[in-house]
Design an enzyme around this catalytic site. Structure first.
Site, PDB file in Angstrom:
ATOM      1  N   ARG A  84       0.864  -1.182   0.000  1.00  0.00           N
ATOM      2  CA  ARG A  84       0.000   0.000   0.000  1.00  0.00           C
ATOM      3  C   ARG A  84       0.899   1.230   0.000  1.00  0.00           C
ATOM      4  NH1 ARG A  84      -4.534   2.472   4.278  1.00  0.00           N
ATOM      5  NH2 ARG A  84      -5.287   4.020   2.771  1.00  0.00           N
ATOM      6  N   HIS A  85       0.479   2.247  -0.724  1.00  0.00           N
ATOM      7  CA  HIS A  85       1.220   3.508  -0.763  1.00  0.00           C
ATOM      8  C   HIS A  85       1.401   4.075   0.646  1.00  0.00           C
ATOM      9  CE1 HIS A  85      -2.485   5.715   0.111  1.00  0.00           C
ATOM     10  NE2 HIS A  85      -3.083   4.918  -0.767  1.00  0.00           N
ATOM     11  N   HIS A 124      -3.163   0.218  -3.411  1.00  0.00           N
ATOM     12  CA  HIS A 124      -4.028   0.875  -2.431  1.00  0.00           C
ATOM     13  C   HIS A 124      -4.623  -0.161  -1.485  1.00  0.00           C
ATOM     14  CE1 HIS A 124      -3.883   4.409  -5.110  1.00  0.00           C
ATOM     15  NE2 HIS A 124      -3.911   3.494  -6.078  1.00  0.00           N
ATOM     16  N   ARG A 128      -0.064   8.914  -5.610  1.00  0.00           N
ATOM     17  CA  ARG A 128       0.375   8.456  -4.283  1.00  0.00           C
ATOM     18  C   ARG A 128       1.004   7.067  -4.357  1.00  0.00           C
ATOM     19  NH1 ARG A 128      -5.250   8.646  -4.378  1.00  0.00           N
ATOM     20  NH2 ARG A 128      -6.426   6.802  -3.708  1.00  0.00           N
ATOM     21  N   GLU A 149      -7.422   2.560  -7.040  1.00  0.00           N
ATOM     22  CA  GLU A 149      -8.254   2.319  -5.858  1.00  0.00           C
ATOM     23  C   GLU A 149      -9.722   2.182  -6.243  1.00  0.00           C
ATOM     24  OE1 GLU A 149      -8.928   1.022  -3.174  1.00  0.00           O
ATOM     25  OE2 GLU A 149      -7.945   2.259  -1.643  1.00  0.00           O
TER      26      GLU A 149
END
Length: 199
Positions: free
Chosen positions: A8-9, A144, A58, A79
C-alpha cells in the site's frame, strides 16, 4: 514459486486527515514519503522481476521512493471508486451513515456513482492474472488498501469484512505454490503496524 508482493502507498495528504479518497489523485504527505523510503530496503530483499504501480500519484510516487521509478503504471490497480463519497471525512460518513459505511467496508454497498464490489473485484482479478501470466517469479504491485483487500478476496476468498484496514507503506504477500494461493505476509511494516488505518 510465484509471489505477488502487495504494497500500500505511504500515507497520503488525505489519509492524514482521514478523508476518503477513492480515485482522487492525492499525493503523499511528508510522513508518507518517509514511510515509503523506510520500506524500500525490505522490498529490495525480494528482488521483484516485475514492478507494477497504480497510475495514481500516491502509489506511483511510493514506487519511486521504494527504488522503482520506472515501474509500469497499470490503471487496473487504481483504488476502489467511492463515487459521491470522494473527499468526505470518514468520521462524518460514520456519523451520518453508519450502516452504509459498514456495508461499504464489507463490500455489500456502493455509494452513489461508486464502483460495486463485484466489479472492483473483477478488475483486481484481471490485474492478478496479468501478474501471474508474467514470467517473473516475484511481482511487486504498489497500490491501495482497497486493492489489497480485493486481491485477498480474489486469491483466498477472504471477504473484506474479515480484514482490518491495510496500513500505509505496508507489505502483504500472496504466494502461489500451486493453483491454490496462500497468504504469507499481511500488513508488515518497518515501523509499528497501524491497525486502524484510514481507508
Amino acid at each position: 514459486m510465484k509471489r505477488i508482493l502487495l504494497v500500500r502507498h505511504g500515507e497520503s495528504e488525505w489519509n492524514a486527515i482521514r478523508r476518503l479518497q477513492g480515485q482522487a489523485d492525492i499525493d503523499l504527505s511528508e510522513r508518507g514519503r518517509h514511510q515509503a523510503r523506510a520500506l524500500g530496503p525490505m522490498i529490495a530483499t525480494f528482488r521483484p522481476g516485475l514492478v507494477l504501480t497504480s497510475d495514481l500519484k500516491r502509489a506511483a510516487n511510493t514506487a519511486s521512493l521504494l527504488g522503482y521509478p520506472d515501474a509500469t503504471r497499470e490503471p487496473l490497480l487504481r483504488e476502489h471508486n467511492v463515487g459521491d463519497w470522494t473527499g468526505v471525512e470518514i468520521a462524518d460518513l460514520i456519523a451520518a451513515q453508519p450502516e452504509a459505511y459498514a456495508r461499504w467496508r464489507a463490500g455489500t454497498f456502493a455509494p452513489e456513482n461508486g464502483e460495486i464490489w463485484s466489479d472492483f473485484r473483477a478488475r483486481i482479478r484481471s490485474a492478478i492474472n496479468l501478474a501471474l501470466a508474467d514470467p517473473a517469479e516475484t511481482v511487486l504491485m504498489v497500490c491501495h488498501g482497497g486493492v489489497i483487500r480485493a486481491a485477498l478476496d480474489v486469491a483466498l476468498g477472504l471477504a473484506p469484512a474479515r480484514i482490518i484496514p491495510v496500513g500505509p507503506a505496508s507489505l502483504s504477500i500472496i504466494a502461489f505454490p500451486t493453483k491454490k494461493a496462500r497468504l504469507e505476509v499481511f500488513n508488515a511494516t518497518v515501523f509499528s503496524p497501524i491497525l486502524d488505518a484510514p481507508d
